[in-house]
Design an enzyme around this catalytic site. Sequence first.
Site, PDB file in Angstrom:
ATOM      1  N   ASP A 234      33.179 -27.928 -10.223  1.00 41.04           N
ATOM      2  CA  ASP A 234      31.752 -27.842  -9.934  1.00 41.04           C
ATOM      3  C   ASP A 234      31.146 -26.563 -10.521  1.00 41.04           C
ATOM      4  O   ASP A 234      31.745 -25.499 -10.440  1.00 41.04           O
ATOM      5  CB  ASP A 234      31.616 -27.830  -8.407  1.00 41.04           C
ATOM      6  CG  ASP A 234      30.191 -27.820  -7.917  1.00 41.04           C
ATOM      7  OD1 ASP A 234      29.525 -28.850  -8.088  1.00 41.04           O
ATOM      8  OD2 ASP A 234      29.752 -26.786  -7.364  1.00 41.04           O
TER       9      ASP A 234
ATOM     10  N   GLU B 243      31.654 -29.768 -14.752  1.00 37.54           N
ATOM     11  CA  GLU B 243      30.241 -29.967 -14.480  1.00 37.54           C
ATOM     12  C   GLU B 243      29.505 -28.771 -15.070  1.00 37.54           C
ATOM     13  O   GLU B 243      29.440 -27.705 -14.461  1.00 37.54           O
ATOM     14  CB  GLU B 243      29.926 -30.058 -12.981  1.00 37.54           C
ATOM     15  CG  GLU B 243      28.500 -30.501 -12.757  1.00 37.54           C
ATOM     16  CD  GLU B 243      27.749 -29.833 -11.614  1.00 37.54           C
ATOM     17  OE1 GLU B 243      26.665 -30.313 -11.279  1.00 37.54           O
ATOM     18  OE2 GLU B 243      28.213 -28.819 -11.062  1.00 37.54           O
TER      19      GLU B 243
HETATM   20  C1  GLC Z   1      26.789 -29.220  -8.046  1.00 41.88           C
HETATM   21  C2  GLC Z   1      26.792 -30.468  -7.183  1.00 41.88           C
HETATM   22  C3  GLC Z   1      25.643 -30.416  -6.216  1.00 41.88           C
HETATM   23  C4  GLC Z   1      25.749 -29.158  -5.382  1.00 41.88           C
HETATM   24  C5  GLC Z   1      25.846 -27.912  -6.284  1.00 41.88           C
HETATM   25  C6  GLC Z   1      26.185 -26.695  -5.497  1.00 41.88           C
HETATM   26  O1  GLC Z   1      25.701 -29.169  -8.888  1.00 41.88           O
HETATM   27  O2  GLC Z   1      26.749 -31.610  -7.989  1.00 41.88           O
HETATM   28  O3  GLC Z   1      25.620 -31.547  -5.398  1.00 41.88           O
HETATM   29  O4  GLC Z   1      24.640 -29.038  -4.543  1.00 41.88           O
HETATM   30  O5  GLC Z   1      26.853 -28.072  -7.245  1.00 41.88           O
HETATM   31  O6  GLC Z   1      27.524 -26.730  -5.103  1.00 41.88           O
END
Ligand code: GLC
Length: 546
Positions: free
Chosen positions: A204, A246
Site C-alpha cells: 500500500d 500501489e
Molecule cells: C491506499 C488504500 C486506501 C487507504 C490508503 C491509506 O490508498 O487503497 O483505501 O485509505 O491507502 O492507507
Amino acid sequence: MSLTQDALWHKDAVIYQVHVRTFSDSNGDGVGDFQGLAQRLDYLQELGINAIWLMPFFPSPLRDDGYDISDYESVHPAYGTLEDFKKFLAGAHERGIRVIIEMVLNHTSDQHPWFQESRSSQNNPRRDWYVWSETDTRYRGTRIIFVDTEMSNWAWDPISKSYYWHRFFSHQPDLNYDNPAVREQMWNVMKFWLEIGVDAFRLDAVPYLVEREGTSCENLPETHAILKELRRKVDQEFPGRMLLAEANQWPADLRPYFGDGDEFHMAFHFPLMPRMFMGLKLEDRKPITEIMQQTPEIPASCQWCLFLRNHDELTLEMVTDMERDYMYDVYAGSKSMRLNLGIRRRLAPLLDNDRRRIELMNGMLMSLPGTPIIYYGDEIGMGDNIYLGDRNGVRTPMQWSGGWNGGFSSADPESLYSPLLLNPVYGYQAVNVLSQKRTEHSLLSWMQRIIRVRRSTRVFGAGSIEFLYPANHRVLAYVRQLGNETVLVVNNVSSSAQAVELDLRRYKGNILIEMFGRNIFPRVGDLPYLLTMGPYQFYWFRLRRI
Ligand code: GLC
C-alpha cells in the site's frame, strides 16, 4: 487442483479483490469473516479467478476500514482467528487460488503500540519510529492526498507536544523509514505472513515511504532502495512470492517501481483506468491509445495490473484538470458522488447499468496487456450507496440471494456493518448471485465465460501489443501476440453501429476465429478487412493459417 509451479504466475492471473468484512458472515454477527469467505471459495473457483486480493484484515480501530493497523501479526477478532485465516488460505490453495494480502508499510494506526510509545515522550526508545517535528512547516512541497478531510500532512500531538507526519488521515502517522529498526521490523512482519504461506503482497502507498526537504516526498531514490531491498529478501528467502505496488503515479514515475525486474513484479496501471471511461464517453479511442503510447516497456518478468473499479474512489489524480472536470461532468453529476480527487461509484452505476457497456469495459480489461482485477460484486453488476460516507458506498455487503440480508448474514438487518442495497434496480432482490446462476445470459454467467476464454491462452497475460489505427476512430483495435499465437481485438467504443476497415495485410492468408463462439470469419486477403460492429460491441479473433 493445486497451485501451479510457474514463477510467472502473476502474469496469467485473474484477480478477485474482496474485503473479508463485506463478503460472507458465518457467525451471524453482521460482519463478514474468514469462515464465511472460506465457504464461498467454490463460488470464486467457479467464476474462474485464480488469485484473491484481500483488503487489510488485521486488528484496527477501523477508521480507514483496516488501512489503519494496530497489530500487524494477527487477525481482527471480528473476522476470526489466525487459525481461520490459515484454513481459508489452505482452502484457496487447494483450489489453485493464490492469496495476495495487504501490507501497509507507510503508516500505522495512531492506536498501534509503537505510536503510543513513540508519542509518550520525546526520549522514548521508539520516538524515532515516526516522523516528528517541532514545526509544521517542513516538506512543504508535498501534496495532500485526502484533500476533503485533511488540511496538512502534519498533525499536532498534545502528548509529546510536537507535530507528526501523515500522508493520509491524521490518525495514520507515517513510519520513519530512515530508521533501520523500522525497516527491519516491517520485514519481520512480511516474513511472518510469508511463513504462513501467503503468495503475495499488495504494498500500500509505496511512493511515500521516505521524506526529503525540497522534494515532493514521492518516488524518492531512497524509497526505491528500500523497496529493492525488500524484494531481494523475498527472492532470497521466499522465491516465487510476488509484490504488487500501489503507486498512483504517472507512467514515467511508475516505471522505476519495476526496476530491472528487481523491485516490483506488478504495479497498478492507474493512468489507464480513467481513460477507458473517458474513451467510452467521448466515443473515441484516443484517450486509451494515447496513454498506452506513453506507457513504457517493462521487464519481461513484470506485469501491469489492470482494474476498472476498486474499494477506493475512481481516482482522477492521474489526469489533467480539464480531463478531471470532464469526468466529473459525465460520471458524477451529483456532488455526493465525488470524493477527494475521484468518483465514489461502482462499475454498473457508472455505466448506467448498460449491459453492453459493462461487457465492453470488461472485454478491454481482459484483453489489454496486464493482469485484470475484478472488484467483488462487479461480476453481478452490484450498485453503490452514495449516501454512505467516505468510500463505504462501494463496500456494501455482497448480494448472494434475494433472501434475508441478501444471503450475506443471518443477523438482524439493523446490526449489519453496513446496510444492504435495497433499491429496486440494484437492491439484493434484483441483483444477486443465486438468480444470476439460474440463467445462462446473466452478467455472472457472461463473466464466467469471458474469464474462461481469457484463460484459454497465455497471449493476453504475456503477449506483446500492437495498436492498429483504422480511419474510424470510434474503433479501438489491437493485436496481441505470443509465440505463434496471434489474437486480434476490435472494440467499438461508441453507442452506434460502426463499420471499420482494418489493415491486416501482414496476416494475409489467415482466417479469423471468433473466440467466444469459435465461428470462422473470412480469410484475410489483399483488401482492407471490413468488419461491422453493433453499439459497444467487441470481438476477439484468433488468427489461424489453415
Ligand atoms: C491506499 C488504500 C486506501 C487507504 C490508503 C491509506 O490508498 O487503497 O483505501 O485509505 O491507502 O492507507
